[in-house]
Design an enzyme around this catalytic site. Structure first.
Site, PDB file in Angstrom:
ATOM      1  N   ASP A 230       0.831  -1.202   0.000  1.00  0.00           N
ATOM      2  CA  ASP A 230       0.000   0.000   0.000  1.00  0.00           C
ATOM      3  C   ASP A 230       0.870   1.258   0.000  1.00  0.00           C
ATOM      4  O   ASP A 230       0.588   2.226  -0.712  1.00  0.00           O
ATOM      5  CB  ASP A 230      -0.925  -0.005   1.214  1.00  0.00           C
ATOM      6  CG  ASP A 230      -1.922   1.139   1.196  1.00  0.00           C
ATOM      7  OD1 ASP A 230      -2.738   1.202   0.259  1.00  0.00           O
ATOM      8  OD2 ASP A 230      -1.877   1.983   2.106  1.00  0.00           O
ATOM      9  N   LYS A 234       1.426   4.446  -2.847  1.00  0.00           N
ATOM     10  CA  LYS A 234       1.384   5.874  -2.535  1.00  0.00           C
ATOM     11  C   LYS A 234       2.669   6.581  -2.959  1.00  0.00           C
ATOM     12  O   LYS A 234       2.629   7.717  -3.452  1.00  0.00           O
ATOM     13  CB  LYS A 234       1.118   6.054  -1.041  1.00  0.00           C
ATOM     14  CG  LYS A 234      -0.266   5.571  -0.626  1.00  0.00           C
ATOM     15  CD  LYS A 234      -0.505   5.681   0.864  1.00  0.00           C
ATOM     16  CE  LYS A 234      -1.897   5.192   1.231  1.00  0.00           C
ATOM     17  NZ  LYS A 234      -2.182   5.288   2.679  1.00  0.00           N
TER      18      LYS A 234
END
Length: 383
Positions: A230, A234
């Site tokens: 994750d 980003k």
């Protein structure tokens, strides 16, 4: 002779099509229904929900018919899910009523992301917390950006990095104003922020992960958080925002999941999360050595993602930071990012705050909706 108005009296309206009806979009609907009357008064712009999809069904609403969604309700007049019909409905309702269409994708799927370029080209703005478009194939990302330019529409994705924490907006503003970004690094996972804020010398790492799981911070499979994927997404999004041609695979990740557990599966009918934490206990001594060594040096451990613009390198890994470093000041599940730029040197611009949860994520999406609404604001009538 009485003076004539130079404007029509109709109120500009933004018609929203929502993709996905999970926690984030249900919260978003609640915020929209609550704030719409106030926004109409303050901005002179209406906002209505024209359609909502789920995985297999959708609801196509008539103008001023979105009150049926109050309280997270799902109307009975749903039909089979069909993206073509969904798109046609949102565009046609907006066109028939002189409004503007906008689509909100709050899924975590690639399927809607594949349609962004089509929506943008057709005249619909797109806002999303879905990281797939921003971190997926670079070629698709470029097509989406080009479609936005060609369609005169906006592709807005503030919530992909910090949920409701404003990260992309300030970064975009700095670059547009002429600042030059040199380096960016931050703690971009609320789950891992919580784990490393709570974990102290003498505490078993597996016990802290178990605590995070029990409090609902982790995914059902904690490896989804500990892997750093994750955060990798980003960092990819932020890198591209700074003009770097980066693929997700270019961001090097040092996972917190032991190699032996990367593909491990529990035996029998047991809870996967609980079973994984039990297996993680075997690595507590190894993790204890890391935090003890850091603490003796007056440092803390933080899971950080970042990139260097000049060298075009990026990474996601566990790092050590002095106890007076901004990253050591995070609390609970804070996200934090430091922008090192031409203007912010030697001290970086630091943005810190809650970066996870349905309410703040929906709020981040709503902030993008407000950007579009402000652009629709009609000047006051001149008599």
């Amino acid at each position: 002779m009485a003076p004539q108005s130079r404007m029509t009296t109709s109120t500009p309206t933004l018609y929203l099509g929502l993709v996905g009806y999970g926690l984030v979009n249900k919260e978003f609907v609640s915020q929209v229904l609550k704030q719409a009357p106030k926004l109409e008064t303050e901005l002179g712009v209406k906002v209505e929900i024209a359609a909502v999809t789920r995985s297999k069904t959708m609801v196509l609403l008539q103008p001023q018919g979105d009150s049926c969604l109050a309280g997270g309700a799902w109307p009975s007049q749903d039909v089979a899910m069909d993206f073509d019909k969904f798109t046609e409905h949102v565009l046609s309702v907006a066109a028939a009523n002189g409004g503007r269409p906008m689509i909100i994708d709050s899924t975590a799927s690639d399927a809607p992301a594949d349609l962004y370029a089509k929506w943008l080209s057709a005249g619909a703005d797109v806002a999303t917390p879905n990281k797939r478009a921003g971190s997926g194939p670079y070629e698709r990302f470029c097509r989406i950006k080009e479609a936005s330019l060609q369609g005169g529409t906006q592709f807005l994705y503030e919530a992909t990095v910090g949920a409701g924490l404003p990260i992309l907006g300030p970064l975009q503003a700095l670059r547009q104003a002429g600042d030059e970004v040199k380096r960016v690094e931050g703690i971009f996972s609320g789950t891992l922020s919580y784990i490393f804020n709570v974990w102290k010398p003498g505490m078993k790492f597996s016990a802290v992960v178990a605590d995070a799981k029990d409090k609902g911070f982790t995914e059902p499979d904690p490896r989804d958080d500990l892997s750093g994927t994750d955060v990798q997404r980003k960092v990819t999004i932020l890198s591209r925002e700074c003009g770097l041609k980066v693929e997700l695979s270019d961001v090097v990740v040092k996972s917190l999941v032991p190699d032996a557990l990367a593909d491990w599966q529990p035996k029998g009918d047991v809870n996967l999360g609980d079973a994984f934490v039990k297996e993680l206990e075997a690595y507590d001594d190894e993790m204890d050595a890391l935090i003890t060594e850091a603490d003796k040096a007056g440092e803390v451990l933080r899971f950080v993602g970042g990139f260097d613009v000049e060298t075009n390198t990026s990474s996601v890994k566990l790092g050590r930071y002095p106890k007076d470093h901004p990253f050591a000041s995070t609390q609970f599940a804070d996200n934090i990012v430091a922008f090192y730029t031409k203007w912010y040197d030697p001290r970086p611009l630091v943005i810190q705050g809650p970066g996870a949860g349905a309410a703040v994520t929906a709020g981040g999406v709503f902030s993008n909706v407000l950007e579009v609404m402000r652009g629709m604001k009609a000047p006051k009538q001149v008599m």
